[in-house]
Write a protein that holds these residues in place. Sequence first.
Motif, PDB file in Angstrom:
ATOM      1  N   ALA A   1      -5.820  -4.660  12.065  1.00  0.00           N
ATOM      2  CA  ALA A   1      -5.816  -2.895  12.529  1.00  0.00           C
ATOM      3  C   ALA A   1      -7.096  -2.848  11.796  1.00  0.00           C
ATOM      4  O   ALA A   1      -7.496  -3.049  10.943  1.00  0.00           O
ATOM      5  N   THR A   2      -7.473  -1.641  12.307  1.00  0.00           N
ATOM      6  CA  THR A   2      -8.956  -1.224  11.376  1.00  0.00           C
ATOM      7  C   THR A   2      -7.934  -0.246  10.464  1.00  0.00           C
ATOM      8  O   THR A   2      -7.701   0.941  11.022  1.00  0.00           O
ATOM      9  N   LEU A   3      -8.138  -0.254   9.155  1.00  0.00           N
ATOM     10  CA  LEU A   3      -7.079   0.795   8.571  1.00  0.00           C
ATOM     11  C   LEU A   3      -8.022   1.317   7.803  1.00  0.00           C
ATOM     12  O   LEU A   3      -8.671   0.008   6.911  1.00  0.00           O
ATOM     13  N   GLN A   4      -7.713   2.408   6.759  1.00  0.00           N
ATOM     14  CA  GLN A   4      -8.827   2.640   6.242  1.00  0.00           C
ATOM     15  C   GLN A   4      -7.133   3.569   4.478  1.00  0.00           C
ATOM     16  O   GLN A   4      -6.655   4.589   5.061  1.00  0.00           O
ATOM     17  N   LEU A   5      -7.502   3.257   3.336  1.00  0.00           N
ATOM     18  CA  LEU A   5      -6.856   4.076   2.662  1.00  0.00           C
ATOM     19  C   LEU A   5      -7.956   5.158   2.239  1.00  0.00           C
ATOM     20  O   LEU A   5      -9.237   5.089   1.215  1.00  0.00           O
TER      21      LEU A   5
ATOM     22  N   ILE B   1       0.990  -1.344   0.114  1.00  0.00           N
ATOM     23  CA  ILE B   1      -0.093   0.128   0.000  1.00  0.00           C
ATOM     24  C   ILE B   1       0.846   1.047   0.011  1.00  0.00           C
ATOM     25  O   ILE B   1       0.638   2.145  -0.559  1.00  0.00           O
ATOM     26  N   VAL B   2       2.399   1.542   1.094  1.00  0.00           N
ATOM     27  CA  VAL B   2       2.944   2.290   0.424  1.00  0.00           C
ATOM     28  C   VAL B   2       3.350   2.795  -0.427  1.00  0.00           C
ATOM     29  O   VAL B   2       3.370   3.877  -0.604  1.00  0.00           O
TER      30      VAL B   2
ATOM     31  N   ALA C   1       3.281   6.111  -5.427  1.00  0.00           N
ATOM     32  CA  ALA C   1       3.635   6.219  -7.292  1.00  0.00           C
ATOM     33  C   ALA C   1       2.645   6.773  -7.488  1.00  0.00           C
ATOM     34  O   ALA C   1       2.973   7.606  -8.907  1.00  0.00           O
ATOM     35  N   TRP C   2       1.675   7.353  -6.600  1.00  0.00           N
ATOM     36  CA  TRP C   2       0.464   7.879  -7.137  1.00  0.00           C
ATOM     37  C   TRP C   2       1.318   9.519  -7.151  1.00  0.00           C
ATOM     38  O   TRP C   2       1.042  10.260  -6.146  1.00  0.00           O
TER      39      TRP C   2
END
Length: 268
Positions: free
Chosen positions: A239-243, A103-104, A109-110
């Motif tokens: 864990a609770t993560l959001q992108l 994800i990192v 890259a964006w």
Amino acid sequence: MDNLLGDFLRARRERVSPADVGLPDSGRRRVRGLRREELALLAGISSDYYIRLEQGRDQNPSVQVLDALARALRLDEPSRRHLHQLAAPTRSSRAEPRVPASIVELISAWATNPAYVQDRLTNVLAANPVAAAVSPNYAVGRNLLRAVFLDPAERELRRDWEQMAADGAAGLRAALGPGIADPAAGELIADLAAGSAEFRELWARHDVKPRTGHLVRFRHPAVGNLDLHSDKLDIPGPATLQLVVFHATPGTRDADALASLANLVSAR
């Protein structure tokens, strides 16, 4: 001992007027909203049992009772689910929040799509450079709720600050559920309440609204007004993560402004 279920029932009961549910209003009332006895009547349970629920002396209501209370209180679906969570809390995950390396790499890259990863407390755990160019608070180590409520620069940046603040408080309550009692969550809530009268007022409403995509309106010092679509994607894991990813509608001034901002980042 925390009485999360009772606190929620009391707060939402006080926001429903007799007229809202077809009850006669007898004039002067000593309490805001519905009386306990009125809510019990509407839910089809005894007054004594409801009082025990609200006072925390009975914390094991049935699904049928919870649904009856939700209908009587006119709760929307997220608030109804929240009510059920408070009555039957599950053990919260203690997993250390780690952002997957893929994800990192992806968001790095964006070049023209601001993106960051947040945990359930809105701590920023990863972000790309163009996100930090949109707001300095979209940076690793920042907490977005502290920014919204306690940073005057963030208030100036957001043209929709009032809506962001309301959504932020309601989103935190939805994300935490019974986990409001966790030490890290308690510290964040205490800091926000101590520093912001707006947060205290919004938190006392017990609104529940899951974090979903929406349009975010900025007043950016470098490129002017900037309206960006914000999409929130859950990242699977313990864990609770959001992108969170921003984009502008193609062919609009906002798309041109975002491209200009990305060019400023690359020029650095």
